[in-house]
Design an enzyme around this catalytic site. Structure first.
Site, short mmCIF file in Angstrom:
data_model
loop_
_atom_site.label_atom_id
_atom_site.label_comp_id
_atom_site.label_asym_id
_atom_site.label_seq_id
_atom_site.Cartn_x
_atom_site.Cartn_y
_atom_site.Cartn_z
N ASP A 192 18.65 7.60 50.14
CA ASP A 192 17.57 8.37 49.71
C ASP A 192 18.33 9.41 48.52
O ASP A 192 19.53 9.06 48.35
CB ASP A 192 16.78 9.34 50.68
CG ASP A 192 18.20 10.19 51.70
OD1 ASP A 192 19.23 9.98 50.87
OD2 ASP A 192 17.83 10.67 52.68
N ASP B 218 22.94 7.55 53.23
CA ASP B 218 21.51 7.18 53.31
C ASP B 218 21.04 6.61 51.96
O ASP B 218 21.37 7.09 50.97
CB ASP B 218 20.63 8.38 53.74
CG ASP B 218 21.09 8.61 55.20
OD1 ASP B 218 21.53 7.86 56.05
OD2 ASP B 218 20.68 9.99 55.66
N ASP C 236 19.30 12.37 48.77
CA ASP C 236 20.81 13.09 49.09
C ASP C 236 21.78 12.09 49.22
O ASP C 236 23.02 12.48 48.94
CB ASP C 236 20.38 13.76 50.54
CG ASP C 236 19.59 15.12 50.54
OD1 ASP C 236 19.41 15.50 49.25
OD2 ASP C 236 19.08 15.59 51.41
N GLU D 76 28.08 9.62 55.83
CA GLU D 76 27.20 10.64 55.89
C GLU D 76 26.67 11.28 56.92
O GLU D 76 25.75 10.69 57.61
CB GLU D 76 26.04 10.57 54.76
CG GLU D 76 24.90 11.67 54.67
CD GLU D 76 23.68 11.28 53.81
OE1 GLU D 76 22.97 12.24 53.49
OE2 GLU D 76 23.86 10.28 53.32
#
Length: 652
Positions: free
Chosen positions: A513, A511, A515, A438
């Protein structure tokens, strides 16, 4: 028709119980979570076999606080008389002899999903203790245990405590009750997962029309109970799978019949989705790799619908036939057959190999579905099928063109890929891995920190398209998706070829998180929809970057969840500092290598496809357009108060 009597004379013994405990993987695949549940399935399958052959209509499964599980059916009850050759009760033979059971001959069970007598004895051998009660007017009981020999120390597995005993009690019940406790000396975990057991029992209830299957979990303070009973059988299965989708005709089409001694039933319903969802079973056992029954089913469907299209002027004389994939676009289907002498093949033994099944299924589909298509009452349903196929056929040329671009056949697209993919130097695919990363920042660190010989890096510069509810040609317009396909080299959809895969491991690295989780979900949806074999064969992984760095002076420790953080703080000691990583881009190349990419120290999770039908429904719910269904799922399953949010495993 199965024989009405069932006695010790029907129990055939092929060989004695061998050292199952020494090599349990030979019998149950592994000593992990999958193997643990396997020994439960063996007892459940025996109970379901009674139901599938018309002797029972109820199966009850219970999970207990002491780690044991029980399975009870209301079938005929295991034979309790003495076996003439072995001079012990039939119950003792069933639980102590491999290949001892009533399923080798064709008289007692027309169809069997168990491991032909292996299962009960293997479950016994790998249990700390097992007890069985048989209800045949009288109540019979026998107990077994596993323990080390006090003299030699050798493990004694599944040893009878005493011969089968008539308890003297009378009962109106009939059937068999088996309770066992998996042995912690064998298994890595002895904790049955409620969700795993529930999914399998629900599936069995769908496949065995009218059989009531219950699951009771007594391990918590408040008892949890589920009941599964589907009078519509596989028709209800199709409806359940299609919740959240829009059918193009209201009710599934159902066909059942017998051909050459094989009982065949299937249910189909088309929706406005763009991928096919065909799930097949043999004697209640899932066959995710397909086999002869699926080949016959698909060819029969193609013949019937092409004939209908020509007879009703959807195809003119000069027009070529529709392709099979046109008819299967948006089709949800359950195919279930029951037969004797099953021969499985394939790496996971989940592909049906019996060649005689193909013409039997093909012939029944052509005859029975063909008859339905000729009935004017069904004209609207078959018209809807053809119109759906017409739409699919129109997109084939566009999709073919897009596939060529995605596979890198076009020079311009290959040039674009060169600027994105940092390939590895090795050309041995079995040693290579690709990280789909990403963001450019993390991609840059990964390129600098990687093992250039065996690790390729493909940074994503934008969010890939959600492949759910999109046609193939629409999916292939997304630049990020095209670069992934080009890099992997396998093609997609019907053109997918696993042998062309350029990397043994395809690792999603995003990541930790919201997203990052969304990107993982999008990529997994794409792989499931258009490269499913990549997932089925275990080539897809999730990279696990650490959440924290605990450090002081020259000491650095990484923690991957909050629980591990506490351990690392204690290890580093007083004066420590904590860095919370918000994204991969915060790590320098050396840190990214040490924590996430180094095969000697990293944490990877392999994505497995345990239940394709469950995955189908879950992806439709989470990634489709049905907002209310998604909200309901999140409200029911999300635990926002849970401290440990570290994902231990990923299963589609």
């Amino acid at each position: 028709m199965a024989k009405k009597t069932y006695s010790a004379d029907d129990i055939t013994v092929l060989e004695g119980l061998e050292a199952v405990r020494v090599r349990p993987g030979m019998y149950i695949g592994s000593t992990g979570e999958k193997g643990l549940h396997h020994i439960l399935w063996e007892i459940v399958d025996n109970a379901i076999d009674e139901a599938a052959n018309g002797y029972a209509d109820r199966v009850d499964v219970v999970l207990y606080k002491d780690g044991s599980a029980s399975v009870e059916d209301n079938g005929r009850g295991m034979p309790v008389d003495i076996h003439k050759e072995k001079k012990v009760s039939a119950v003792q033979l069933i639980f102590t002899q491999l290949h001892a059971g009533g399923k080798f001959g064709n008289d007692n069970y027309n169809y069997s999903g168990g491991l032909h007598g292996v299962g009960a004895s293997v479950t016994n051998a790998l249990s700390e203790w097992l007890k069985v009660q048989v209800y045949r007017g009288d109540v019979y009981q026998m107990e077994f245990s596993s323990y080390p020999d006090p003299v030699t120390g050798k493990m004694m597995s599944g040893i009878p405590k005493a011969p089968l005993a008539d308890t003297g009690m009378k009962t109106r019940k009939k059937g068999t009750f088996v309770q066992f406790k998996p042995d912690a000396r064998v298994f890595e975990t002895v904790n049955f997962k409620f969700e795993i057991v529930a999914k399998r029992l629900r599936e069995l209830a769908f496949l065995n029309k009218g059989v009531c299957i219950t699951l009771t979990d007594k391990r918590e303070e408040q008892e949890v109970r589920k009941e599964y009973k589907y009078d519509g059988g596989i028709v209800d299965f199709v409806k359940w799978l299609n919740e959240g989708k829009t059918p193009v005709y209201p009710e599934p089409v159902y066909v059942t019949g017998e051909r050459d001694g094989i009982l065949i039933e299937f249910a189909i319903q088309h929706t406005d989705s763009y991928t096919e969802s065909v799930f097949s079973f043999v004697n209640n056992i899932p066959t995710p790799e397909g086999g002869m029954h699926e080949i016959g089913f698909k060819s029969g469907i193609t013949k019937v619908l092409n004939d209908f299209a020509r007879s009703n002027n959807y195809l003119k004389d000069k027009d070529p036939n529709f392709m099979g994939e046109d008819f299967r676009e948006g089709m949800t289907a359950i195919l279930s057959i029951k037969m004797k002498n099953v021969e499985f093949e394939g790496q996971t033994k989940t592909k049906l190999g019996n060649p005689e099944v193909r013409p039997a299924v093909d012939g029944l589909v052509v005859d029975e579905l063909g008859a339905l298509s000729k009935n004017k009452k069904n004209a609207d349903v078959f018209d809807a099928m053809i119109k759906k196929a017409q739409g699919a056929a129109k997109t084939r040329n566009a999709a073919r063109h897009a596939k060529e671009i995605a596979r890198g056949k076009k020079e311009a697209d290959s040039t674009k890929l060169i600027g994105k993919l940092a390939n590895c130097s090795s050309r041995k695919a079995e040693l290579n891995e690709i990280f789909i990363v990403e963001g450019d920042s993390a991609g840059g660190s990964a390129k600098q920190g990687r093992d250039r010989q065996h690790q390729a890096i493909l940074p994503l510069r934008g969010k890939p398209l959600n492949a759910e509810k999109k046609r193939l040609d629409e999916v292939l317009k997304n630049e990020e998706i095209r670069t992934i396909i080009s890099a992997l080299g396998t093609g997609i959809g019907n053109d997918f070829t696993l042998k062309d895969l350029n990397y043994d491991k395809v690792i999603i690295l995003s990541d930790a998180d919201q997203d990052g989780a969304h990107i993982r979900a999008i990529l997994l949806t794409f792989f499931f929809r258009y490269m499913r074999e990549l997932v089925q064969t275990g080539h897809v992984y999730i990279g696990m970057p650490p959440l924290y760095k605990v450090y002081k002076k020259d000491v650095e420790e990484y923690a991957y969840d909050d629980n591990e953080l506490k351990v690392k703080i204690d290890k580093v000691g007083r004066g420590y500092q904590i860095q919370r990583y918000k994204g991969l881009g915060e790590m320098n190349p050396e840190q990214l290598w040490d924590t996430t990419m180094n095969p000697k120290s990293r944490v990877l999770m392999r994505v497995s496809l345990e239940d394709a039908a469950e995955a189908e429904r879950l992806i439709t719910t989470l990634m489709g357009d049905a907002i209310d269904a998604r909200k309901a799922y999140i409200q029911e399953n999300a635990d926002f108060n849970k401290e440990d949010t570290f994902i231990k495993e990923v299963k589609l």
